[in-house]
Write an enzyme that holds these catalytic residues in place. Structure first.
Site, PDB file in Angstrom:
ATOM      1  N   CYS A  20      69.230 -28.733  25.858  1.00 23.64           N
ATOM      2  CA  CYS A  20      70.420 -27.899  25.970  1.00 23.64           C
ATOM      3  C   CYS A  20      71.207 -28.029  24.668  1.00 23.64           C
ATOM      4  O   CYS A  20      71.520 -29.140  24.235  1.00 23.64           O
ATOM      5  CB  CYS A  20      71.259 -28.364  27.159  1.00 23.64           C
ATOM      6  SG  CYS A  20      72.858 -27.537  27.291  1.00 23.64           S
ATOM      7  N   CYS A  35      58.556 -25.202  29.695  1.00 29.55           N
ATOM      8  CA  CYS A  35      58.176 -26.072  30.808  1.00 29.55           C
ATOM      9  C   CYS A  35      59.322 -27.058  31.031  1.00 29.55           C
ATOM     10  O   CYS A  35      59.586 -27.907  30.177  1.00 29.55           O
ATOM     11  CB  CYS A  35      56.875 -26.766  30.426  1.00 29.55           C
ATOM     12  SG  CYS A  35      56.150 -27.742  31.718  1.00 29.55           S
TER      13      CYS A  35
END
Length: 135
Positions: free
Chosen positions: A97, A120
């Site tokens: 993030c 993924c």
């Protein structure tokens, strides 16, 4: 950039379960097919577990058969950071993030069109916000 990157381990330990902390902050990986969102098909948005930044739309989710939630693109450019990962004797691209540095998983070049990418993601790194019906 968010001030979430300035939070220390004590802060994150108080906000996350032990498993979430291991995966999100220590770059761990959950066992394949064990995560909460592997088979989720509802419409909505996947948010960062640590800071609630919207990361992926359900429209970009697909069944890669790998055991982790997989997406062919992030919600928008700039919400994901990529970094080379040479752990475990492999060369991979780690995804995090951008807002808080939460370890999400890895991106691979074996995904479907239109991008050819497979993000993924560990279920423990994200949370799902179901789309609200507008009546």
């Amino acid at each position: 950039m968010s001030d979430h990157n300035l939070k220390d381990d004590d802060y994150w330990r108080s906000k996350l379960t032990d498993e979430e902390f291991r995966i999100c902050r220590e770059k761990g990986t959950e066992m394949p097919f064990s995560g909460k969102y592997v088979d989720t098909t509802e419409a909505g948005t996947y948010l960062c577990r640590c800071c609630n930044t919207p990361l992926f739309k359900s429209l970009a989710k697909f069944d890669a058969g790998c055991g982790w939630p997989s997406f062919f693109e992030p919600l928008e450019k700039g919400v994901i950071t990529e970094e080379m990962d040479t752990s475990l004797g492999m060369v991979r691209t780690e995804i995090m993030c951008e807002a808080c540095g939460c370890h999400l998983g890895h991106v691979f070049t074996d995904g479907p069109q239109p991008t050819g990418l497979r993000y993924c993601v560990n279920s423990a790194s994200i949370q799902f916000e179901e789309e609200k019906n507008q009546s």
